[in-house]
Design a protein around this motif. Structure first.
Motif, PDB file in Angstrom:
ATOM      1  N   SER A 115       0.833  -1.209   0.000  1.00 41.41           N
ATOM      2  CA  SER A 115       0.000   0.000   0.000  1.00 41.41           C
ATOM      3  C   SER A 115       0.865   1.255   0.000  1.00 41.41           C
ATOM      4  O   SER A 115       0.790   2.105   0.888  1.00 41.41           O
ATOM      5  N   PHE A 121      -2.718   6.310  -7.242  1.00 43.84           N
ATOM      6  CA  PHE A 121      -3.692   5.389  -6.652  1.00 43.84           C
ATOM      7  C   PHE A 121      -4.951   5.363  -7.500  1.00 43.84           C
ATOM      8  O   PHE A 121      -5.217   6.269  -8.302  1.00 43.84           O
ATOM      9  N   VAL A 123      -9.079   4.275  -6.486  1.00 45.76           N
ATOM     10  CA  VAL A 123     -10.044   3.790  -5.501  1.00 45.76           C
ATOM     11  C   VAL A 123     -11.407   3.718  -6.173  1.00 45.76           C
ATOM     12  O   VAL A 123     -11.893   4.728  -6.705  1.00 45.76           O
ATOM     13  N   ARG A 197      -8.955   8.593  -9.072  1.00 47.04           N
ATOM     14  CA  ARG A 197      -7.681   8.038  -9.523  1.00 47.04           C
ATOM     15  C   ARG A 197      -6.683   9.151  -9.843  1.00 47.04           C
ATOM     16  O   ARG A 197      -7.051  10.239 -10.280  1.00 47.04           O
ATOM     17  N   LEU A 228      -7.021   2.972   6.266  1.00 49.19           N
ATOM     18  CA  LEU A 228      -8.132   3.372   5.410  1.00 49.19           C
ATOM     19  C   LEU A 228      -9.403   3.358   6.253  1.00 49.19           C
ATOM     20  O   LEU A 228      -9.725   2.348   6.892  1.00 49.19           O
ATOM     21  N   VAL A 246      -9.018  -1.043  -4.029  1.00 45.23           N
ATOM     22  CA  VAL A 246      -7.948  -0.054  -3.896  1.00 45.23           C
ATOM     23  C   VAL A 246      -6.727  -0.546  -4.667  1.00 45.23           C
ATOM     24  O   VAL A 246      -6.294  -1.690  -4.491  1.00 45.23           O
TER      25      VAL A 246
END
Length: 311
Positions: A115, A121, A123, A197, A228, A246
């Motif tokens: 992570s 990233f 999500v 994103r 999270l 994720v």
């Protein structure tokens, strides 16, 4: 003897050609395949100075479906009370904060080495909005968070992430980048899929696969310094949350050309694939090409078609 030396040199040139062309095609194809499989953007960077080519793609690090009144899936387990679930979710059961203060889920992603969202990233999450109040869908990290996704009373989304000052290993936190969508995009009483994103090229918010807000940025993302959290103690989400995925943006192993081969100066420096594997038409007005120059003066071009096909 002279003939043998000449044939050996030719065979070496042929080997360099096949190695170089295969290397470039493989790196580009790996990025395109990942964009297709993960339905997230991917990129290839070409560095003519060093002769390196490298793919950047999104790798799934956690998925949660909230079945059997548990926060378990692919990734660290979280905790929640049984009464915080509802059997009528997007797919099966779901987490149901329903706007109640202090009804949250914390997933310890900071314990998972995968992570690392420094490079970006993705999500994705399904939500059902039950009332017109505002609320936080999720956040990662401390205060201020590394990234967060929120919904306001007008049905608009707000995404944000915290940057780093300087290079990827910097310990200096930077500014918060905030992106907001138009109002009335998340209606009451029905499930929608939200996506946030960032890939060090663009920061985007999506609703049911459609981009509703976008801005360009190339900053590195702040470290994962906390778990999270779904919903929020002070800003609870007024509805249901389900189907969480994720992903972290990662770099593939770099490919290096043989010493006898160089990238042509007019080669594309980046090849950007959209979610789904096709070329990103916002980046590429024309078909991108990577040119390979050989010692005998010949040139070979590797091009990428509109639908991501490598030729």
């Amino acid at each position: 003897i002279v003939l043998g030396i000449g044939l050996g040199a030719l065979s070496e040139l042929d080997l360099a050609r096949s190695q170089a062309a295969g290397l470039v095609r493989n790196v580009i194809q790996s990025a395109q395949n990942t964009a297709l499989a993960s339905h997230a953007p991917a990129r290839v960077r070409v560095d003519p100075t060093s002769g390196r080519i490298q793919a950047e793609t999104a790798l799934v690090v956690a998925t949660y479906a909230f079945e059997e009144q548990q926060i378990s899936g692919y990734g660290p387990d979280g905790e929640a009370d049984p009464e915080d679930f509802d059997a009528r979710g997007f797919v099966g059961a779901c987490f149901h904060p329903a706007g109640r203060p202090k009804v949250t889920v914390r997933i310890p992603l900071e314990r998972d080495p995968a992570s690392d969202f420094t490079l970006g990233f993705v999500v994705r999450v399904a939500v059902l909005r039950e009332s017109a109040g505002s609320g936080r869908v999720l956040s990662l990290g401390g205060d201020p968070p590394t990234f967060a996704l929120e919904l306001n009373a007008s049905g608009a989304l707000r995404g944000r992430f915290r940057t780093r000052v300087g290079e990827r290993n910097s310990d200096r936190p930077g500014e918060m980048v905030v992106l907001s969508s138009p109002s009335e995009l998340v209606p009451l009483g029905c499930w929608v899929e939200l996506e946030m994103r960032y890939d060090r090229a663009r920061f985007e918010l999506l609703v049911d696969g459609v981009v509703v807000a976008r801005e360009e940025n190339d900053a590195y993302v702040w470290r994962t310094d906390g778990g999270l959290v779904l919903s929020d103690e002070g800003l609870p989400f007024p509805g249901k949350i389900d189907s969480l995925v994720v992903s972290a943006q990662i770099e593939g192993d770099p490919g290096v050309l043989p010493e006898s081969v160089t990238f042509a100066p007019d080669s594309a420096r980046t090849i950007q694939f959209a979610a789904g594997g096709g070329l990103d038409r916002l980046v590429h007005a024309d078909v991108p090409r990577v040119g390979l120059l050989f010692e005998d003066g010949e040139r070979l071009d590797v091009s990428v078609g509109l639908f991501g096909t490598v030729e």
